[in-house]
Design a protein around this motif. Structure first.
Motif, mmCIF file in Angstrom:
data_model
loop_
_atom_site.group_PDB
_atom_site.id
_atom_site.type_symbol
_atom_site.label_atom_id
_atom_site.label_comp_id
_atom_site.label_asym_id
_atom_site.label_seq_id
_atom_site.Cartn_x
_atom_site.Cartn_y
_atom_site.Cartn_z
ATOM 1 N N ILE A 53 0.859 -1.190 0.000
ATOM 2 C CA ILE A 53 0.000 0.000 0.000
ATOM 3 C C ILE A 53 0.894 1.240 0.000
ATOM 4 O O ILE A 53 1.870 1.300 0.766
ATOM 5 C CB ILE A 53 -0.901 -0.028 1.260
ATOM 6 N N ASP A 54 0.595 2.231 -0.845
ATOM 7 C CA ASP A 54 1.464 3.402 -0.908
ATOM 8 C C ASP A 54 1.144 4.392 0.217
ATOM 9 O O ASP A 54 0.226 4.174 1.009
ATOM 10 C CB ASP A 54 1.435 4.044 -2.307
ATOM 11 N N ASP A 75 11.893 -4.513 -4.154
ATOM 12 C CA ASP A 75 12.009 -3.510 -5.214
ATOM 13 C C ASP A 75 10.777 -2.601 -5.255
ATOM 14 O O ASP A 75 10.896 -1.384 -5.375
ATOM 15 C CB ASP A 75 12.171 -4.194 -6.581
ATOM 16 N N ALA A 76 9.608 -3.223 -5.166
ATOM 17 C CA ALA A 76 8.359 -2.449 -5.214
ATOM 18 C C ALA A 76 8.292 -1.469 -4.044
ATOM 19 O O ALA A 76 7.940 -0.297 -4.213
ATOM 20 C CB ALA A 76 7.164 -3.394 -5.191
ATOM 21 N N VAL A 77 8.646 -1.946 -2.853
ATOM 22 C CA VAL A 77 8.584 -1.096 -1.668
ATOM 23 C C VAL A 77 9.568 0.071 -1.801
ATOM 24 O O VAL A 77 9.211 1.225 -1.541
ATOM 25 C CB VAL A 77 8.883 -1.917 -0.389
ATOM 26 N N ARG A 78 10.779 -0.231 -2.243
ATOM 27 C CA ARG A 78 11.779 0.851 -2.386
ATOM 28 C C ARG A 78 11.302 1.906 -3.381
ATOM 29 O O ARG A 78 11.459 3.100 -3.140
ATOM 30 C CB ARG A 78 13.119 0.258 -2.812
ATOM 31 N N GLY A 79 10.696 1.450 -4.472
ATOM 32 C CA GLY A 79 10.166 2.383 -5.464
ATOM 33 C C GLY A 79 9.103 3.300 -4.868
ATOM 34 O O GLY A 79 9.110 4.509 -5.100
ATOM 35 N N LEU A 80 8.216 2.720 -4.061
ATOM 36 C CA LEU A 80 7.130 3.508 -3.470
ATOM 37 C C LEU A 80 7.657 4.458 -2.404
ATOM 38 O O LEU A 80 7.134 5.564 -2.229
ATOM 39 C CB LEU A 80 6.061 2.583 -2.880
ATOM 40 N N VAL A 81 8.697 4.032 -1.689
ATOM 41 C CA VAL A 81 9.298 4.909 -0.675
ATOM 42 C C VAL A 81 9.905 6.132 -1.365
ATOM 43 O O VAL A 81 9.718 7.274 -0.920
ATOM 44 C CB VAL A 81 10.357 4.147 0.158
#
Lengths: 101, 287
Positions: free
Chosen positions: A69-70, A87-93
């Motif tokens: 969740i963003d 990877d997805a989490v780092r991108g959203l952070v």
């Protein structure tokens, strides 16, 4: 899963990120033991059984089930694992830290 | 066969028939066919238990593979088919064809699965006992073909004169259409191969139709109980509600619905407390 999650939590300790576990192993005492034995530090919801209140509400029939969740509260990914999850989490952070236009 | 596939197959073997022996002993009056059916089901349950024990005892992947290869599913399929023919026209026949259908996922006997479905459609469409043979259709769709399974369930939902059969058919149709588990296996529709883009659109369309099917089930058939009396009476209703909630609130792009939880120290927290942060919600457990 868990080694990857630990790494992620450590890596993003100072970032706008939270890992939240919804656990179906048993009551609070049982879960406390499991967390201690496995060195799990992130916050948990005690959902007691696989037909717990939260698992039922979110229609979970397979474990693990993962939602990403963003920062605005929007579901962005479902059921990513390990490296793809990180990877997805780092991108959203990064997205969350970018100044709003 | 690698061990991951072996494990999956074992899982399917053990889960394949949620019906218990009790579920099939309700039929009255007792006659030879129904007694024979009960005996076969009992043997099948024993074979499943034995498979699990043998699988756990196997020491190497090769031994595990041998256990799965030697499992007697084809024998049971033959027995159930012969019983279905003998007891033609009765609920016992419907249940026996259903066993053939469900066992097809273990034996890869696509032809027998198709024969079972054709017979159920042609000879048993108006029978109330048809409800016993519907919940396994989504899983058998990989042998029947997705389109064939869908057409069958749609026809039953419309043409059965029985409320309970219509309801179970709508539920099974929702299961088939809404679950990416089945639709993602489909490579072509009406003989036309789907490219990635067309496939994504098709899956989305089927998903929406599955949602409608569950919504209709809840609106008109929420009183329908599972065919297997050993299941909780409200199980179909609960799963339909859960799936509808997932369709309407838990898709990518939707704002995650808030929930309240209690942590191991008894402190309450809410998902909304974490707004402003990227959040991973992980439903997990060891058990």
């Amino acid at each position: 899963m868990i080694p990857h999650e630990k790494e992620l939590v450590k890596l993003l300790a100072k970032e706008p990120f939270a890992l939240l576990g919804i656990n179906s192993d048993g009551d609070a005492a049982k879960l406390k033991t499991i967390l201690a034995d496995n060195g799990i530090t992130w916050r948990q919801a005690v959902d007691v059984t696989t037909s717990g209140v939260l698992a039922t509400k979110w229609n979970v029939h397979g474990w693990p089930t993962i939602y990403v969740i963003d920062a605005k509260g929007v579901i962005r990914f479902r059921d990513l694992r390990d490296d793809a999850l990180a990877d997805a989490v780092r991108g959203l952070v990064e997205e969350a830290k970018r100044p709003a236009k | 066969m690698n061990s991951w596939i072996s494990c999956c197959l074992l899982g399917v073997a053990l889960l394949a028939s949620p019906n218990s022996v009790d579920a099939r002993t309700r039929q009255a009056p007792k006659n030879d066919a129904s007694a024979e059916f009960d005996a076969l089901v009992k043997q099948l349950d024993l074979a499943r238990t034995k498979l699990q024990t043998d699988f756990e005892k196997a020491k190497t992947p090769e031994e595990q593979e041998a256990v799965l290869r030697d499992a007697p599913w084809t024998h049971f399929q033959t027995e159930f088919k012969s019983l279905a023919t003998k007891a033609a026209g009765t609920d016992v026949a419907v249940r026996a064809w259903n066993e053939c259908l469900e066992l097809s996922s273990m034996t890869n006997q696509a032809e027998l699965a198709k024969e079972a479905l054709d017979t159920l459609e042609h000879d048993y469409l108006k029978l109330e006992g048809l409800r016993f043979a519907l919940l396994g259709v989504p899983r058998a769709s990989m042998f029947l073909g997705f389109t064939r399974a869908e057409a069958f369930l749609r026809r039953v939902a419309v043409e059965s004169p029985h409320h309970s059969v219509q309801g179970v058919a709508l539920y099974a149709l929702g299961d088939l259409l809404a679950s990416p588990w089945y639709s993602s296996e489909v490579g072509e529709v009406d003989g036309v191969a789907l490219d990635a883009d067309a496939k994504a659109k098709w899956i989305e369309k089927k998903h929406a139709e599955g949602r409608e099917s569950f919504a209709r089930f809840l609106a008109q058939y929420s009183d329908v109980v599972p065919p297997d009396p050993s299941w909780p009476k409200d199980r179909l209703k609960r799963v339909a509600e859960g799936t509808l909630f997932e369709c309407d609130h838990l898709q990518v792009g939707m704002v995650a619905p808030d929930f309240e939880a209690t942590d191991v120290d008894g402190a309450k927290w809410k998902l909304a407390d974490y707004r402003g942060k990227v959040v991973v919600v992980d439903f997990w457990g060891f058990w």
